[in-house]
Design an enzyme around this catalytic site. Structure first.
Site, PDB file in Angstrom:
ATOM      1  N   GLY A  77     -34.532 -27.238  24.524  1.00  0.00           N
ATOM      2  CA  GLY A  77     -33.124 -27.290  24.349  1.00  0.00           C
ATOM      3  C   GLY A  77     -32.577 -27.616  22.880  1.00  0.00           C
TER       4      GLY A  77
ATOM      5  CG  ASP B  18     -24.974 -33.929  32.481  1.00  0.00           C
ATOM      6  OD1 ASP B  18     -24.250 -34.778  32.238  1.00  0.00           O
ATOM      7  OD2 ASP B  18     -25.883 -33.176  32.747  1.00  0.00           O
TER       8      ASP B  18
HETATM    9  P1  IMP Z   1     -29.343 -34.951  31.580  1.00  0.00           P
HETATM   10  O1  IMP Z   1     -28.931 -34.955  32.465  1.00  0.00           O
HETATM   11  O2  IMP Z   1     -29.193 -37.236  30.259  1.00  0.00           O
HETATM   12  O3  IMP Z   1     -31.594 -36.066  31.307  1.00  0.00           O
HETATM   13  O4  IMP Z   1     -29.796 -34.201  30.491  1.00  0.00           O
HETATM   14  C1  IMP Z   1     -30.915 -33.293  30.742  1.00  0.00           C
HETATM   15  C2  IMP Z   1     -31.046 -31.940  29.989  1.00  0.00           C
HETATM   16  O5  IMP Z   1     -30.768 -31.240  31.374  1.00  0.00           O
HETATM   17  C3  IMP Z   1     -30.804 -32.518  28.631  1.00  0.00           C
HETATM   18  O6  IMP Z   1     -31.444 -32.233  27.879  1.00  0.00           O
HETATM   19  C4  IMP Z   1     -30.375 -30.409  29.033  1.00  0.00           C
HETATM   20  O7  IMP Z   1     -31.684 -29.615  28.426  1.00  0.00           O
HETATM   21  C5  IMP Z   1     -29.989 -30.551  29.881  1.00  0.00           C
HETATM   22  N1  IMP Z   1     -28.270 -30.045  30.270  1.00  0.00           N
HETATM   23  C6  IMP Z   1     -27.871 -31.329  30.460  1.00  0.00           C
HETATM   24  N2  IMP Z   1     -26.760 -31.016  30.417  1.00  0.00           N
HETATM   25  C7  IMP Z   1     -26.354 -29.693  30.332  1.00  0.00           C
HETATM   26  C8  IMP Z   1     -25.837 -28.860  29.077  1.00  0.00           C
HETATM   27  O8  IMP Z   1     -23.819 -28.605  29.730  1.00  0.00           O
HETATM   28  N3  IMP Z   1     -26.134 -27.595  29.006  1.00  0.00           N
HETATM   29  C9  IMP Z   1     -27.587 -27.161  29.278  1.00  0.00           C
HETATM   30  N4  IMP Z   1     -28.121 -28.189  29.078  1.00  0.00           N
HETATM   31  C10 IMP Z   1     -28.166 -29.535  29.773  1.00  0.00           C
HETATM   32 MG    MG Z   2     -33.279 -30.734  26.225  1.00  0.00          MG
END
Ligand code: IMP
Ligand code: MG
Length: 177
Positions: free
Chosen positions: A36, A95
């Protein structure tokens, strides 16, 4: 949601802040979380006016849908010691915070001179983040965002802007970090 020129202005400002934050004669490693962060990182490093190295980590979240699951896998890891280097971990979006909460202790165990986080987007919904990012591009809404590196089931990464998919958490498809 975030047009191309607005992203560019913010990335330039972040690059200038990062340049100013680190002594120019101390090693700096920019560690990008794939996939990402690849576009953000490519733009950001060109706005950091000092010597630096770049490496990547590939982390994939288990599960599918637009809600991040609780487990992560490391698919690529430079496995280098970070001793004596400042490490700046670059994320596309925070997220749930699960990814960072798993990664930060692992990276700190490699004894970097410092470890800081930089994220383009922060949804500000994560509970109990082990470390807050020092640099945040934008506070993002709690919607699923695509473009500028962010995907939905691997689609849309190449959009030059960031848009909301405007669907709820029950959408089909997997989210690959
Ligand atoms: P986490 O929930 O903070 O562990 O997020 C992990 C990963 O999920 C992020 O680095 C993104 O790659 C993906 N992700 C989370 N939210 C989004 C979004 O709104 N769009 C696209 N990818 C997302
Ligand atoms: Mg990511």
């Amino acid at each position: 949601m975030y047009p191309e020129d607005e992203i560019a202005r913010r990335v330039t400002a972040m690059g200038e802040e990062i340049t100013a934050a680190y002594p120019a004669d101390e090693p700096l490693l920019i560690l990008g979380l794939l996939k990402g962060s690849f576009i953000f990182l490519a733009d950001l490093v060109r706005k950091i006016a000092r010597p630096l190295h770049v490496d990547f980590l590939v982390v994939s979240s288990y599960g599918s849908g637009t809600v991040t699951s609780g487990e992560i896998r490391l698919l690529y890891d430079p496995e280098a010691s970070f001793e004596g280097q400042h490490v700046l971990l670059v994320e596309d979006i925070i997220d749930s915070g699960t990814t960072l909460n798993r990664l930060v202790p692992l990276l700190e165990g490699r004894r970097p001179k410092s470890l800081e986080l930089c994220t383009l987007l922060h949804k500000r919904i994560a509970r109990g983040l082990v470390k807050e990012p020092r640099w945040v591009g934008f506070d993002a809404p709690g919607e699923f965002l695509i473009g500028y590196g962010l995907d939905h089931s691997e689609d849309y990464r190449n959009l030059p802007f960031i848009a909301s998919l405007a669907v709820d958490g029950s959408a089909e498809g997997s989210t690959n970090a």
